[in-house]
Design a protein around this motif. Structure first.
Motif, PDB file in Angstrom:
ATOM      1  N   THR A  36       0.843  -1.193   0.000  1.00 33.53           N
ATOM      2  CA  THR A  36       0.000   0.000   0.000  1.00 33.53           C
ATOM      3  C   THR A  36       0.879   1.244   0.000  1.00 33.53           C
ATOM      4  O   THR A  36       2.072   1.195   0.311  1.00 33.53           O
ATOM      5  CB  THR A  36      -0.916   0.031   1.231  1.00 33.53           C
ATOM      6  OG1 THR A  36      -0.101   0.126   2.411  1.00 33.53           O
ATOM      7  CG2 THR A  36      -1.760  -1.243   1.318  1.00 33.53           C
ATOM      8  N   VAL A  37       0.274   2.355  -0.337  1.00 34.89           N
ATOM      9  CA  VAL A  37       1.010   3.621  -0.375  1.00 34.89           C
ATOM     10  C   VAL A  37       1.566   3.957   1.004  1.00 34.89           C
ATOM     11  O   VAL A  37       2.706   4.441   1.134  1.00 34.89           O
ATOM     12  CB  VAL A  37       0.092   4.753  -0.883  1.00 34.89           C
ATOM     13  CG1 VAL A  37       0.803   6.099  -0.789  1.00 34.89           C
ATOM     14  CG2 VAL A  37      -0.351   4.481  -2.312  1.00 34.89           C
ATOM     15  N   THR A  38       0.785   3.690   2.058  1.00 31.62           N
ATOM     16  CA  THR A  38       1.237   4.017   3.413  1.00 31.62           C
ATOM     17  C   THR A  38       2.406   3.141   3.854  1.00 31.62           C
ATOM     18  O   THR A  38       3.187   3.533   4.717  1.00 31.62           O
ATOM     19  CB  THR A  38       0.082   3.855   4.412  1.00 31.62           C
ATOM     20  OG1 THR A  38      -0.461   2.526   4.305  1.00 31.62           O
ATOM     21  CG2 THR A  38      -1.011   4.876   4.155  1.00 31.62           C
ATOM     22  N   ASP A  39       2.524   1.942   3.262  1.00 27.93           N
ATOM     23  CA  ASP A  39       3.627   1.049   3.627  1.00 27.93           C
ATOM     24  C   ASP A  39       4.919   1.369   2.874  1.00 27.93           C
ATOM     25  O   ASP A  39       5.993   0.908   3.271  1.00 27.93           O
ATOM     26  CB  ASP A  39       3.254  -0.412   3.328  1.00 27.93           C
ATOM     27  CG  ASP A  39       2.177  -0.929   4.280  1.00 27.93           C
ATOM     28  OD1 ASP A  39       2.069  -0.379   5.390  1.00 27.93           O
ATOM     29  OD2 ASP A  39       1.467  -1.872   3.895  1.00 27.93           O
ATOM     30  N   ARG A  40       4.833   2.127   1.820  1.00 28.75           N
ATOM     31  CA  ARG A  40       6.001   2.329   0.969  1.00 28.75           C
ATOM     32  C   ARG A  40       7.128   3.065   1.678  1.00 28.75           C
ATOM     33  O   ARG A  40       8.293   2.730   1.516  1.00 28.75           O
ATOM     34  CB  ARG A  40       5.609   3.073  -0.308  1.00 28.75           C
ATOM     35  CG  ARG A  40       4.818   2.219  -1.277  1.00 28.75           C
ATOM     36  CD  ARG A  40       4.661   2.881  -2.623  1.00 28.75           C
ATOM     37  NE  ARG A  40       4.047   1.964  -3.586  1.00 28.75           N
ATOM     38  CZ  ARG A  40       3.933   2.212  -4.880  1.00 28.75           C
ATOM     39  NH1 ARG A  40       4.381   3.367  -5.362  1.00 28.75           N
ATOM     40  NH2 ARG A  40       3.373   1.327  -5.687  1.00 28.75           N
TER      41      ARG A  40
END
Length: 247
Positions: A36-40
Motif C-alpha cells: 500500500t502507499v502508506t507502507d512504501r
C-alpha cells in the motif's frame, strides 16, 4: 558504473578509484503488488538500511585498507569473515564500522520511492536526494535566498539537497536556517561561517525524477567517483568541471 540488481555486472567504470574516492549508489525501492502507499515509506527505509551494509561491504572488500594506514592504495589485508555494521554518533550521524578495517564514512538519504547511499574513507561525508517538488512560501523563505526563489524547481531542489548534505557532513541536522548556507555553484563549494561550519566541496547527480548532492571535506583531494544505479535505467548526469552522462 552501472550495476544490474541481478548479477551486479559493472558496465561502465569511469575512473580507477582509490580509497579516498566517494562511491555513490542511487536506487529505486522495489515493492510487491500488495504494497500500500502508506507502507512504501517504511519499506524504502528498510531497503535503504539493508543496502547500506551491502554497499559498504561491496565497496571496501577489495579497496579497503585500515583507516589509520598512511599508505594510499595499499594492498588490502586479509580479514576475518566480518561485515560492516552501521553505528551512529551521539548526533545521529551514521558511521560504517568493521572489526578489522575500522571506520568508513557513510551517508544515506531517501525521497519518495528512491534512496541514495554514499561511502568514503573519511567520515566528513553527507548526501541528500530530493525528488523534484514545489515548495510553499514558508519553505522558500526558510530555505532559499531571494535570488534563488525566482529560479526553477530543479534549481530549488538542488539547492535544498546541497544544504542538507552539507549539514549531514558536519553531523548536524534540521532545524537549521538553510538559506544562510552559502553555495558557490561555480567552484562547487558550500559553507556557513556564521554557524561555525567549515567549508565543504560538493558534487551533483541529476536524474529524471530527482537530484542528489554529496558533500565532502574540502581538504581532501577533489574526487571523481563511480555512480551506480540499481534496478533502474534512468539516465544520469554527473555535474563536474567535465560533465559526464551515463545511461
Amino acid at each position: 558504473m552501472v550495476i544490474n540488481s541481478e548479477d551486479h555486472t559493472h558496465i561502465t567504470n569511469q575512473y580507477s578509484a582509490g580509497t579516498d574516492v566517494p562511491r555513490l549508489m542511487i536506487a529505486q525501492a522495489c515493492f510487491d503488488e500488495h504494497t500500500t502507499v502508506t507502507d512504501r515509506r517504511s519499506q524504502v527505509r528498510q531497503q535503504a538500511r539493508w543496502q547500506t551494509k551491502r554497499w559498504l561491504n561491496q565497496v571496501w572488500r577489495t579497496a579497503a585498507v585500515p583507516f589509520s594506514s598512511p599508505v594510499k592504495n595499499a594492498v588490502a589485508p586479509k580479514t576475518k569473515c566480518f561485515e560492516f555494521n552501521v553505528i551512529h554518533t551521539q548526533q545521529g550521524q551514521p558511521i560504517g564500522f568493521h572489526p578489522d578495517l575500522g571506520v568508513r564514512g557513510v551517508s544515506v538519504s531517501h525521497s519518495g520511492i528512491w534512496y541514495a547511499i554514499a561511502t568514503a574513507s573519511q567520515p566528513s561525508l553527507g548526501i541528500d536526494l530530493q525528488c523534484y517538488r514545489h515548495f510553499g512560501s514558508s519553505a522558500r523563505q526558510w530555505a532559499f535566498t531571494a535570488g534563488e526563489c525566482t529560479q526553477s524547481m530543479t534549481l530549488l531542489c538542488a539547492a535544498w539537497a546541497v544544504r542538507e548534505a552539507f549539514l549531514k557532513s558536519h553531523g548536524v541536522g534540521l532545524p537549521h536556517l538553510l538559506r544562510n548556507i552559502d553555495i558557490d555553484w561555480q567552484q562547487q563549494r558550500v559553507s556557513d561561517p556564521a554557524a561555525n561550519l567549515s567549508e565543504r566541496m560538493f558534487r551533483m547527480v541529476y536524474g529524471l525524477y530527482w537530484v542528489c548532492a554529496i558533500c565532502y571535506c574540502s581538504e581532501s583531494e577533489r574526487p571523481e567517483w563511480d555512480v551506480a544505479t540499481l534496478s533502474t535505467t534512468v539516465p544520469l548526469t554527473v555535474s563536474s568541471a567535465r560533465s559526464t552522462s551515463l545511461c
